[in-house]
Design a protein around this motif. Structure first.
Motif, PDB file in Angstrom:
ATOM      1  N   ASP A  45       0.750  -1.157   0.085  1.00 27.20           N
ATOM      2  CA  ASP A  45       0.270  -0.054  -0.034  1.00 27.20           C
ATOM      3  C   ASP A  45       0.921   1.268   0.017  1.00 27.20           C
ATOM      4  N   SER A  46       1.595   1.524  -1.186  1.00 27.16           N
ATOM      5  CA  SER A  46       2.438   2.419  -1.373  1.00 27.16           C
ATOM      6  C   SER A  46       2.846   2.933  -2.622  1.00 27.16           C
ATOM      7  N   LEU A  47       3.200   4.130  -2.832  1.00 24.30           N
ATOM      8  CA  LEU A  47       3.559   4.540  -4.453  1.00 24.30           C
ATOM      9  C   LEU A  47       4.973   4.875  -4.360  1.00 24.30           C
ATOM     10  N   PHE A  48       5.890   4.239  -3.392  1.00 23.80           N
ATOM     11  CA  PHE A  48       7.196   4.376  -3.416  1.00 23.80           C
ATOM     12  C   PHE A  48       7.938   4.094  -4.516  1.00 23.80           C
ATOM     13  N   VAL A  49       8.757   4.980  -5.110  1.00 27.28           N
ATOM     14  CA  VAL A  49       9.452   4.834  -6.526  1.00 27.28           C
ATOM     15  C   VAL A  49      10.960   4.297  -6.206  1.00 27.28           C
ATOM     16  N   PRO A  50      11.259   2.996  -6.159  1.00 27.38           N
ATOM     17  CA  PRO A  50      12.461   2.463  -5.799  1.00 27.38           C
ATOM     18  C   PRO A  50      13.747   2.887  -6.754  1.00 27.38           C
ATOM     19  N   SER A  51      15.135   2.875  -6.352  1.00 26.25           N
ATOM     20  CA  SER A  51      16.054   3.156  -7.276  1.00 26.25           C
ATOM     21  C   SER A  51      16.368   1.695  -8.052  1.00 26.25           C
ATOM     22  N   GLU A  52      15.892   0.674  -7.397  1.00 32.01           N
ATOM     23  CA  GLU A  52      16.348  -0.647  -8.342  1.00 32.01           C
ATOM     24  C   GLU A  52      15.609  -0.422  -9.562  1.00 32.01           C
ATOM     25  N   THR A  53      16.215  -1.233 -10.486  1.00 36.96           N
ATOM     26  CA  THR A  53      15.539  -1.478 -11.673  1.00 36.96           C
ATOM     27  C   THR A  53      14.219  -2.227 -11.635  1.00 36.96           C
ATOM     28  N   VAL A  54      13.206  -1.926 -12.292  1.00 37.41           N
ATOM     29  CA  VAL A  54      11.875  -2.755 -12.207  1.00 37.41           C
ATOM     30  C   VAL A  54      11.263  -3.074 -13.558  1.00 37.41           C
ATOM     31  N   GLU A  55      11.270  -4.115 -13.941  1.00 35.64           N
ATOM     32  CA  GLU A  55      10.978  -4.683 -15.184  1.00 35.64           C
ATOM     33  C   GLU A  55       9.347  -4.952 -15.133  1.00 35.64           C
ATOM     34  N   THR A  56       8.936  -5.437 -13.917  1.00 36.42           N
ATOM     35  CA  THR A  56       7.605  -5.838 -13.838  1.00 36.42           C
ATOM     36  C   THR A  56       6.845  -5.208 -12.587  1.00 36.42           C
ATOM     37  N   LEU A  57       5.967  -4.192 -12.863  1.00 34.12           N
ATOM     38  CA  LEU A  57       5.504  -3.332 -11.960  1.00 34.12           C
ATOM     39  C   LEU A  57       4.124  -4.060 -11.488  1.00 34.12           C
ATOM     40  N   LEU A  58       3.842  -4.198 -10.228  1.00 33.19           N
ATOM     41  CA  LEU A  58       2.501  -4.741  -9.580  1.00 33.19           C
ATOM     42  C   LEU A  58       1.805  -3.445  -9.065  1.00 33.19           C
ATOM     43  N   VAL A  59       0.970  -2.661 -10.048  1.00 36.42           N
ATOM     44  CA  VAL A  59       0.469  -1.513  -9.799  1.00 36.42           C
ATOM     45  C   VAL A  59      -0.998  -1.428  -8.957  1.00 36.42           C
ATOM     46  N   PRO A  60      -0.903  -0.654  -7.759  1.00 37.13           N
ATOM     47  CA  PRO A  60      -2.010  -0.854  -7.002  1.00 37.13           C
ATOM     48  C   PRO A  60      -3.313  -0.123  -7.740  1.00 37.13           C
ATOM     49  N   ALA A  61      -4.567  -0.572  -7.700  1.00 32.37           N
ATOM     50  CA  ALA A  61      -5.657  -0.189  -8.634  1.00 32.37           C
ATOM     51  C   ALA A  61      -6.647   0.424  -7.768  1.00 32.37           C
ATOM     52  N   SER A  62      -6.751   0.193  -6.536  1.00 36.91           N
ATOM     53  CA  SER A  62      -7.884   0.716  -5.706  1.00 36.91           C
ATOM     54  C   SER A  62      -7.565   0.772  -4.373  1.00 36.91           C
ATOM     55  N   GLY A  63      -8.339   1.666  -3.545  1.00 37.63           N
ATOM     56  CA  GLY A  63      -8.100   1.612  -2.033  1.00 37.63           C
ATOM     57  C   GLY A  63      -8.410   3.100  -1.696  1.00 37.63           C
ATOM     58  N   PRO A  64      -8.532   3.418  -0.495  1.00 39.53           N
ATOM     59  CA  PRO A  64      -9.050   4.738   0.141  1.00 39.53           C
ATOM     60  C   PRO A  64      -7.809   5.605  -0.055  1.00 39.53           C
ATOM     61  N   TRP A  65      -6.546   4.897  -0.105  1.00 38.20           N
ATOM     62  CA  TRP A  65      -5.432   6.061  -0.363  1.00 38.20           C
ATOM     63  C   TRP A  65      -4.880   6.086  -1.735  1.00 38.20           C
ATOM     64  N   LEU A  66      -5.803   6.075  -2.662  1.00 35.34           N
ATOM     65  CA  LEU A  66      -5.246   6.117  -3.985  1.00 35.34           C
ATOM     66  C   LEU A  66      -6.407   6.577  -4.944  1.00 35.34           C
ATOM     67  N   LYS A  67      -5.940   7.550  -6.062  1.00 34.42           N
ATOM     68  CA  LYS A  67      -6.694   7.823  -6.868  1.00 34.42           C
ATOM     69  C   LYS A  67      -6.131   7.254  -8.386  1.00 34.42           C
ATOM     70  N   THR A  68      -6.874   7.307  -9.282  1.00 34.61           N
ATOM     71  CA  THR A  68      -6.503   6.764 -10.646  1.00 34.61           C
ATOM     72  C   THR A  68      -5.025   7.431 -11.151  1.00 34.61           C
ATOM     73  N   GLY A  69      -5.384   8.692 -11.047  1.00 29.95           N
ATOM     74  CA  GLY A  69      -4.156   9.604 -11.592  1.00 29.95           C
ATOM     75  C   GLY A  69      -2.787   9.562 -10.860  1.00 29.95           C
ATOM     76  N   GLU A  70      -2.849   9.390  -9.826  1.00 31.82           N
ATOM     77  CA  GLU A  70      -1.615   8.800  -8.580  1.00 31.82           C
ATOM     78  C   GLU A  70      -0.997   7.488  -9.409  1.00 31.82           C
ATOM     79  N   ALA A  71      -1.971   6.587  -9.541  1.00 28.09           N
ATOM     80  CA  ALA A  71      -1.534   5.231 -10.343  1.00 28.09           C
ATOM     81  C   ALA A  71      -0.892   5.227 -11.669  1.00 28.09           C
ATOM     82  N   VAL A  72      -1.175   6.285 -12.510  1.00 27.90           N
ATOM     83  CA  VAL A  72      -0.884   6.565 -13.612  1.00 27.90           C
ATOM     84  C   VAL A  72       0.669   7.323 -13.515  1.00 27.90           C
ATOM     85  N   GLU A  73       0.651   8.212 -12.741  1.00 32.66           N
ATOM     86  CA  GLU A  73       2.100   8.772 -12.419  1.00 32.66           C
ATOM     87  C   GLU A  73       3.161   7.729 -11.751  1.00 32.66           C
TER      88      GLU A  73
END
Length: 205
Positions: A128-156
């Motif tokens: 439950d975070s939108l932390f951007v890691p310094s590690e290389t990410v090939e595959t991202l499991l992106v959170p899609a819903s929750g009281p802490w999230l809006k769609t625009g934040e997921a896109v960003e």
């Protein structure tokens, strides 16, 4: 590597006889843990950890290892390994980096609890975070819903991480209409190869 999507925030990573499960919560069936050799838990909310289900799996397979943040590991007791942000360790033969550290805010500083994201051989589960890691990410499991999230934040978030591909998780709160809306935005504006893994379905990476 084979990745399988289970209920809500749970995924299973397999390569040969190595089986790693991330965030098997109360919205996930016990079949996600069958044959698992290691479990990663991002934080203590019950949609990410079903304590009773995990205890049953560990009783059936005492060799099952569990890794989570230090406070939750202490609360869960013997046999659970606490990991700190910045630590790299092995789980089920995969190389795992612990990143992030804090749950995204809902309102008024809440919930204010720890949350560790995991980068597993290039696959990133942020919990439950939108932390951007310094590690290389090939595959991202992106959170899609929750009281802490809006769609625009997921896109960003996807744009900032810049993975080769992204799949949605944390999506049990969505209706079918909500899923289609989210998928449309992420596919059109995320800037990466985006697709949804059906519940119980798998993708070979």
């Amino acid at each position: 590597m084979l990745i399988t999507k289970y209920g809500h925030a749970c995924v299973r990573l397999e390569e040969g006889d190595r089986v790693l499960v991330i965030d098997p919560g109360t919205l996930t069936g016990a079949e996600a843990l069958e044959g698992a050799t290691a479990v990663l838990v991002t934080h203590e909310h019950d949609d990410h950890i079903d304590v009773d289900m995990l205890k049953a799996a560990r009783a059936a397979n005492p060799a099952l290892t569990v890794h989570t943040h230090l406070a939750l590991a202490e609360a869960l007791g013997e046999g659970v390994t606490g990991v700190a942000v910045g630590e790299t360790f092995a789980a089920a033969g995969f190389t795992v980096s612990a990143v992030g550290g804090k749950h995204a805010e809902i309102v008024d500083g809440l919930p204010g609890c720890p949350n560790i994201g995991f980068v597993v051989d290039g696959v990133y589960h942020p919990g439950d975070s939108l932390f951007v890691p310094s590690e290389t990410v090939e595959t991202l499991l992106v959170p899609a819903s929750g009281p802490w999230l809006k769609t625009g934040e997921a896109v960003e978030f996807v744009r900032a991480v810049r993975p080769a591909r992204a799949f949605p998780v944390h999506d049990a709160h969505h209706s079918e209409v909500g899923r289609r809306n989210f998928d449309g935005w992420l596919a059109g504006a995320g800037g990466t190869d985006y697709a949804r893994i059906p519940l119980g379905g798998s993708v070979e990476l």
